[in-house]
Motif scaffolding. Structure first.
Motif, PDB file in Angstrom:
ATOM      1  N   SER A  59       0.839  -1.205   0.000  1.00  0.00           N
ATOM      2  CA  SER A  59       0.000   0.000   0.000  1.00  0.00           C
ATOM      3  C   SER A  59       0.869   1.248   0.000  1.00  0.00           C
ATOM      4  O   SER A  59       0.569   2.229  -0.688  1.00  0.00           O
ATOM      5  CB  SER A  59      -0.917   0.017   1.231  1.00  0.00           C
ATOM      6  OG  SER A  59      -1.835  -1.041   1.180  1.00  0.00           O
ATOM      7  N   ASP A  76      -6.726   7.222   0.608  1.00  0.00           N
ATOM      8  CA  ASP A  76      -6.933   5.897   0.013  1.00  0.00           C
ATOM      9  C   ASP A  76      -5.903   4.900   0.549  1.00  0.00           C
ATOM     10  O   ASP A  76      -6.226   3.739   0.815  1.00  0.00           O
ATOM     11  CB  ASP A  76      -6.849   5.959  -1.513  1.00  0.00           C
ATOM     12  CG  ASP A  76      -8.015   6.695  -2.144  1.00  0.00           C
ATOM     13  OD1 ASP A  76      -9.037   6.922  -1.446  1.00  0.00           O
ATOM     14  OD2 ASP A  76      -7.913   7.057  -3.333  1.00  0.00           O
ATOM     15  N   VAL A 105      -6.864   3.915   4.065  1.00  0.00           N
ATOM     16  CA  VAL A 105      -7.980   2.970   4.032  1.00  0.00           C
ATOM     17  C   VAL A 105      -7.469   1.582   3.674  1.00  0.00           C
ATOM     18  O   VAL A 105      -7.869   0.577   4.286  1.00  0.00           O
ATOM     19  CB  VAL A 105      -9.068   3.441   3.035  1.00  0.00           C
ATOM     20  CG1 VAL A 105     -10.085   2.348   2.752  1.00  0.00           C
ATOM     21  CG2 VAL A 105      -9.755   4.692   3.557  1.00  0.00           C
ATOM     22  N   SER A 106      -6.559   1.522   2.727  1.00  0.00           N
ATOM     23  CA  SER A 106      -5.983   0.245   2.311  1.00  0.00           C
ATOM     24  C   SER A 106      -5.252  -0.425   3.483  1.00  0.00           C
ATOM     25  O   SER A 106      -5.412  -1.618   3.731  1.00  0.00           O
ATOM     26  CB  SER A 106      -5.037   0.475   1.137  1.00  0.00           C
ATOM     27  OG  SER A 106      -4.388  -0.708   0.789  1.00  0.00           O
ATOM     28  N   ARG A 135      -5.761   0.098   6.679  1.00  0.00           N
ATOM     29  CA  ARG A 135      -6.757  -0.309   7.688  1.00  0.00           C
ATOM     30  C   ARG A 135      -7.515  -1.561   7.245  1.00  0.00           C
ATOM     31  O   ARG A 135      -7.882  -2.394   8.081  1.00  0.00           O
ATOM     32  CB  ARG A 135      -7.731   0.830   7.953  1.00  0.00           C
ATOM     33  CG  ARG A 135      -7.083   1.984   8.694  1.00  0.00           C
ATOM     34  CD  ARG A 135      -8.097   3.081   8.991  1.00  0.00           C
ATOM     35  NE  ARG A 135      -7.437   4.277   9.458  1.00  0.00           N
ATOM     36  CZ  ARG A 135      -7.528   5.473   8.892  1.00  0.00           C
ATOM     37  NH1 ARG A 135      -8.271   5.634   7.806  1.00  0.00           N
ATOM     38  NH2 ARG A 135      -6.898   6.500   9.386  1.00  0.00           N
ATOM     39  N   ASN A 136      -7.757  -1.699   5.938  1.00  0.00           N
ATOM     40  CA  ASN A 136      -8.421  -2.910   5.435  1.00  0.00           C
ATOM     41  C   ASN A 136      -7.555  -4.137   5.668  1.00  0.00           C
ATOM     42  O   ASN A 136      -8.068  -5.218   5.989  1.00  0.00           O
ATOM     43  CB  ASN A 136      -8.761  -2.771   3.956  1.00  0.00           C
ATOM     44  CG  ASN A 136      -9.936  -1.848   3.700  1.00  0.00           C
ATOM     45  OD1 ASN A 136     -10.713  -1.567   4.611  1.00  0.00           O
ATOM     46  ND2 ASN A 136     -10.057  -1.381   2.476  1.00  0.00           N
ATOM     47  N   ARG A 181      -5.441  -4.458   8.122  1.00  0.00           N
ATOM     48  CA  ARG A 181      -5.555  -4.723   9.567  1.00  0.00           C
ATOM     49  C   ARG A 181      -6.857  -5.468   9.856  1.00  0.00           C
ATOM     50  O   ARG A 181      -6.874  -6.443  10.611  1.00  0.00           O
ATOM     51  CB  ARG A 181      -5.517  -3.411  10.348  1.00  0.00           C
ATOM     52  CG  ARG A 181      -5.703  -3.631  11.867  1.00  0.00           C
ATOM     53  CD  ARG A 181      -5.910  -2.357  12.628  1.00  0.00           C
ATOM     54  NE  ARG A 181      -7.109  -1.683  12.148  1.00  0.00           N
ATOM     55  CZ  ARG A 181      -7.429  -0.443  12.458  1.00  0.00           C
ATOM     56  NH1 ARG A 181      -6.647   0.283  13.221  1.00  0.00           N
ATOM     57  NH2 ARG A 181      -8.533   0.096  11.997  1.00  0.00           N
ATOM     58  N   ARG A 182      -7.956  -5.014   9.259  1.00  0.00           N
ATOM     59  CA  ARG A 182      -9.261  -5.652   9.480  1.00  0.00           C
ATOM     60  C   ARG A 182      -9.220  -7.132   9.070  1.00  0.00           C
ATOM     61  O   ARG A 182      -9.691  -8.010   9.799  1.00  0.00           O
ATOM     62  CB  ARG A 182     -10.331  -4.913   8.679  1.00  0.00           C
ATOM     63  CG  ARG A 182     -11.739  -5.463   8.900  1.00  0.00           C
ATOM     64  CD  ARG A 182     -12.711  -5.005   7.845  1.00  0.00           C
ATOM     65  NE  ARG A 182     -12.248  -5.493   6.543  1.00  0.00           N
ATOM     66  CZ  ARG A 182     -12.397  -4.835   5.408  1.00  0.00           C
ATOM     67  NH1 ARG A 182     -12.973  -3.667   5.383  1.00  0.00           N
ATOM     68  NH2 ARG A 182     -11.966  -5.350   4.280  1.00  0.00           N
ATOM     69  N   ASP A 183      -8.614  -7.410   7.903  1.00  0.00           N
ATOM     70  CA  ASP A 183      -8.517  -8.793   7.434  1.00  0.00           C
ATOM     71  C   ASP A 183      -7.682  -9.641   8.395  1.00  0.00           C
ATOM     72  O   ASP A 183      -8.039 -10.782   8.709  1.00  0.00           O
ATOM     73  CB  ASP A 183      -7.890  -8.847   6.036  1.00  0.00           C
ATOM     74  CG  ASP A 183      -8.770  -8.200   4.970  1.00  0.00           C
ATOM     75  OD1 ASP A 183      -9.965  -7.949   5.245  1.00  0.00           O
ATOM     76  OD2 ASP A 183      -8.250  -7.937   3.871  1.00  0.00           O
ATOM     77  N   THR A 188      -0.015  -1.107  12.173  1.00  0.00           N
ATOM     78  CA  THR A 188      -0.901  -0.211  11.427  1.00  0.00           C
ATOM     79  C   THR A 188      -0.538   1.241  11.691  1.00  0.00           C
ATOM     80  O   THR A 188      -0.437   2.044  10.762  1.00  0.00           O
ATOM     81  CB  THR A 188      -2.375  -0.474  11.819  1.00  0.00           C
ATOM     82  OG1 THR A 188      -2.679  -1.839  11.559  1.00  0.00           O
ATOM     83  CG2 THR A 188      -3.320   0.417  11.028  1.00  0.00           C
TER      84      THR A 188
END
Length: 185
Positions: free
Chosen positions: A16, A123, A126-127, A129-130, A132-134, A164
């Protein structure tokens, strides 16, 4: 297992950041830089080719790019491709050499490019953080399947948050550098 999840998350977050670097480089500043022309495609040899594959792009001075086509028959196509790109550049041809002067940025265009840079940075955040979420979802699944304890899950989640935060700070730093570059007269 936990280390694999963290390693995968770190690699994806790193990608990212790399994408952020490429996207920020494509935003024009007042100075000439070859990466400004990365999005330009030239019709050559029966297909659309990136400009940097059909010509040598160098910085002649602070506000001028010099382009020399590998095949001199492509000079007109290169010039036309730069003109029709949405970069707002006006190339001038002198035989096989094409010069692209960078117009000075007005205060309004600087603010527009700064806004664009902030969007690109957001962007990237957000990438990250996505990712991290996964990774957190993978940890929860391991804990649910009783493959790791709740304590291990919590520790791994804390380490993921630190990772993160580190990558978000890198995004902020890259944006700050780009904003300074854009606002420099």
């Amino acid at each position: 297992m936990i280390n694999d999840i963290k390693k995968d998350a770190q690699e994806r977050m790193g990608k990212s950041i790399e994408a952020l670097g490429r996207n920020l480089a494509a935003i024009r500043t007042g100075r000439a830089h070859p990466s400004i022309l990365d999005s330009v495609k030239v019709p050559a040899w029966g297909s659309e080719m990136p400009l940097n594959q059909v010509a040598a792009i160098t910085v002649e001075d602070a506000r001028t790019l010099k382009i020399v086509a590998h095949d001199k028959n492509l000079s007109a196509a290169i010039e036309k491709a730069i003109l029709t790109s949405d970069l707002g550049l006006n190339p001038s041809s002198a035989g096989t050499t094409i010069r692209v002067p960078m117009p000075a940025l007005t205060e309004e265009t600087r603010k527009g490019y700064t806004k664009q840079a902030r969007g690109v940075a957001e962007d990237a955040k957000v990438s990250v953080r996505n990712v991290r979420r996964d990774a957190l979802a993978d940890l929860k699944k391991l804990a649910k399947d009783k493959e790791i304890s709740e304590d291990e899950e919590r520790r791994a989640a804390d380490e993921l948050q630190k990772l993160t935060d580190k990558f978000i700070a890198e995004v902020d730093k890259a944006l700050e550098i780009k904003e300074k570059d854009l606002m420099a007269v």
